[in-house]
Design a protein around this motif. Sequence first.
Motif, PDB file in Angstrom:
ATOM      1  N   VAL A 146      -7.045 -29.090  -3.444  1.00  0.00           N
ATOM      2  CA  VAL A 146      -7.202 -27.722  -2.975  1.00  0.00           C
ATOM      3  C   VAL A 146      -7.660 -27.779  -1.520  1.00  0.00           C
ATOM      4  O   VAL A 146      -8.669 -28.414  -1.206  1.00  0.00           O
ATOM      5  N   VAL A 147      -6.902 -27.120  -0.633  1.00  0.00           N
ATOM      6  CA  VAL A 147      -7.227 -27.143   0.792  1.00  0.00           C
ATOM      7  C   VAL A 147      -7.847 -25.826   1.258  1.00  0.00           C
ATOM      8  O   VAL A 147      -8.527 -25.797   2.284  1.00  0.00           O
ATOM      9  N   ILE A 148      -7.612 -24.751   0.519  1.00  0.00           N
ATOM     10  CA  ILE A 148      -8.143 -23.434   0.869  1.00  0.00           C
ATOM     11  C   ILE A 148      -8.251 -22.618  -0.408  1.00  0.00           C
ATOM     12  O   ILE A 148      -7.475 -22.826  -1.354  1.00  0.00           O
ATOM     13  N   SER A 149      -9.201 -21.696  -0.430  1.00  0.00           N
ATOM     14  CA  SER A 149      -9.291 -20.774  -1.568  1.00  0.00           C
ATOM     15  C   SER A 149      -9.869 -19.453  -1.086  1.00  0.00           C
ATOM     16  O   SER A 149     -10.576 -19.411  -0.080  1.00  0.00           O
ATOM     17  N   TRP A 150      -9.548 -18.393  -1.812  1.00  0.00           N
ATOM     18  CA  TRP A 150     -10.129 -17.078  -1.560  1.00  0.00           C
ATOM     19  C   TRP A 150      -9.901 -16.180  -2.750  1.00  0.00           C
ATOM     20  O   TRP A 150      -9.094 -16.492  -3.624  1.00  0.00           O
ATOM     21  N   ILE A 151     -10.629 -15.077  -2.780  1.00  0.00           N
ATOM     22  CA  ILE A 151     -10.405 -14.021  -3.768  1.00  0.00           C
ATOM     23  C   ILE A 151      -9.781 -12.849  -3.009  1.00  0.00           C
ATOM     24  O   ILE A 151     -10.421 -12.261  -2.134  1.00  0.00           O
ATOM     25  N   GLY A 152      -8.532 -12.537  -3.327  1.00  0.00           N
ATOM     26  CA  GLY A 152      -7.843 -11.406  -2.719  1.00  0.00           C
ATOM     27  C   GLY A 152      -8.141 -10.138  -3.507  1.00  0.00           C
ATOM     28  O   GLY A 152      -8.085 -10.142  -4.740  1.00  0.00           O
ATOM     29  N   LEU A 153      -8.478  -9.081  -2.794  1.00  0.00           N
ATOM     30  CA  LEU A 153      -8.861  -7.813  -3.417  1.00  0.00           C
ATOM     31  C   LEU A 153      -7.696  -6.835  -3.284  1.00  0.00           C
ATOM     32  O   LEU A 153      -7.692  -5.955  -2.431  1.00  0.00           O
ATOM     33  N   GLY A 154      -6.700  -7.000  -4.141  1.00  0.00           N
ATOM     34  CA  GLY A 154      -5.464  -6.244  -4.031  1.00  0.00           C
ATOM     35  C   GLY A 154      -5.531  -4.839  -4.601  1.00  0.00           C
ATOM     36  O   GLY A 154      -6.379  -4.520  -5.442  1.00  0.00           O
ATOM     37  N   MET A 155      -4.619  -4.018  -4.109  1.00  0.00           N
ATOM     38  CA  MET A 155      -4.422  -2.673  -4.650  1.00  0.00           C
ATOM     39  C   MET A 155      -2.980  -2.603  -5.156  1.00  0.00           C
ATOM     40  O   MET A 155      -2.047  -2.930  -4.421  1.00  0.00           O
ATOM     41  N   ILE A 156      -2.818  -2.194  -6.399  1.00  0.00           N
ATOM     42  CA  ILE A 156      -1.501  -2.142  -7.036  1.00  0.00           C
ATOM     43  C   ILE A 156      -1.286  -0.735  -7.582  1.00  0.00           C
ATOM     44  O   ILE A 156      -2.174  -0.173  -8.239  1.00  0.00           O
ATOM     45  N   ALA A 157      -0.108  -0.190  -7.323  1.00  0.00           N
ATOM     46  CA  ALA A 157       0.211   1.143  -7.846  1.00  0.00           C
ATOM     47  C   ALA A 157       0.255   1.109  -9.366  1.00  0.00           C
ATOM     48  O   ALA A 157       0.708   0.126  -9.974  1.00  0.00           O
ATOM     49  N   ARG A 158      -0.206   2.179  -9.951  1.00  0.00           N
ATOM     50  CA  ARG A 158      -0.084   2.350 -11.407  1.00  0.00           C
ATOM     51  C   ARG A 158       1.290   2.923 -11.702  1.00  0.00           C
ATOM     52  O   ARG A 158       1.878   3.626 -10.873  1.00  0.00           O
ATOM     53  N   ARG A 159       1.782   2.608 -12.873  1.00  0.00           N
ATOM     54  CA  ARG A 159       3.057   3.172 -13.309  1.00  0.00           C
ATOM     55  C   ARG A 159       2.894   4.693 -13.300  1.00  0.00           C
ATOM     56  O   ARG A 159       1.925   5.212 -13.824  1.00  0.00           O
ATOM     57  N   PRO A 160       3.811   5.419 -12.676  1.00  0.00           N
ATOM     58  CA  PRO A 160       3.632   6.872 -12.502  1.00  0.00           C
ATOM     59  C   PRO A 160       3.254   7.623 -13.778  1.00  0.00           C
ATOM     60  O   PRO A 160       2.352   8.458 -13.752  1.00  0.00           O
ATOM     61  N   ASP A 161       3.860   7.323 -14.906  1.00  0.00           N
ATOM     62  CA  ASP A 161       3.523   8.024 -16.152  1.00  0.00           C
ATOM     63  C   ASP A 161       2.107   7.722 -16.595  1.00  0.00           C
ATOM     64  O   ASP A 161       1.406   8.587 -17.106  1.00  0.00           O
ATOM     65  N   ASP A 162       1.642   6.481 -16.396  1.00  0.00           N
ATOM     66  CA  ASP A 162       0.297   6.088 -16.820  1.00  0.00           C
ATOM     67  C   ASP A 162      -0.784   6.678 -15.928  1.00  0.00           C
ATOM     68  O   ASP A 162      -1.882   6.985 -16.382  1.00  0.00           O
ATOM     69  N   ALA A 163      -0.481   6.826 -14.642  1.00  0.00           N
ATOM     70  CA  ALA A 163      -1.480   7.337 -13.698  1.00  0.00           C
ATOM     71  C   ALA A 163      -1.800   8.807 -13.930  1.00  0.00           C
ATOM     72  O   ALA A 163      -2.855   9.278 -13.540  1.00  0.00           O
ATOM     73  N   GLU A 164      -0.896   9.527 -14.591  1.00  0.00           N
ATOM     74  CA  GLU A 164      -1.099  10.954 -14.822  1.00  0.00           C
ATOM     75  C   GLU A 164      -2.018  11.212 -16.016  1.00  0.00           C
ATOM     76  O   GLU A 164      -2.490  12.317 -16.211  1.00  0.00           O
ATOM     77  N   GLU A 165      -2.238  10.204 -16.847  1.00  0.00           N
ATOM     78  CA  GLU A 165      -3.048  10.391 -18.059  1.00  0.00           C
ATOM     79  C   GLU A 165      -4.513  10.501 -17.740  1.00  0.00           C
ATOM     80  O   GLU A 165      -5.035   9.985 -16.822  1.00  0.00           O
TER      81      GLU A 165
END
Length: 151
Positions: free
Chosen positions: A132-151
């Motif tokens: 292992v030469v590098i490591s990090w924790i990426g704090l991503g943002m991912i869209a929710r499936r449109p039908d699921d986000a409305e619930e």
Amino acid sequence: MRYYEDIEVGETREFGEYHVTKEEVLEFAGQYDPQPFHTDEAAAEDSAFGELVASGWHTAAMCMRMLVDGPIQDRASMGARGVDELRWKRPVKPGDTLSVRTEIVDKRVSESDPTRGYVDSKLEGINQDGDVVISWIGLGMIARRPDDAEE
């Protein structure tokens, strides 16, 4: 397209292959991190590394490229909130070949915007010897499936 709901904590992936060239190490360092052990082979011999090595920022950029060409391209990515725990573990040298391993370590729906989820991923850049030469924790943002986000 993979949405927030399709991603599971514990999911791992290994991917990518990036060949590090001396020309690229010198070009990146000359532009962005002009320390002698990144830009001058003779000076690098007298450094703690004993030879020319890539900038840690260059190593991060190479891994980011593999990440974008890998799992990010099939995700409903909305960018990132940042990076935690960035560590340069071993020097990267011209001639090395890097790959990437990721693991989803956490996920949760945004409280302020239910159309997005937060997905935290541990990334490890690995050289041809399995180090292992590098490591990090990426704090991503991912869209929710449109039908699921409305619930």
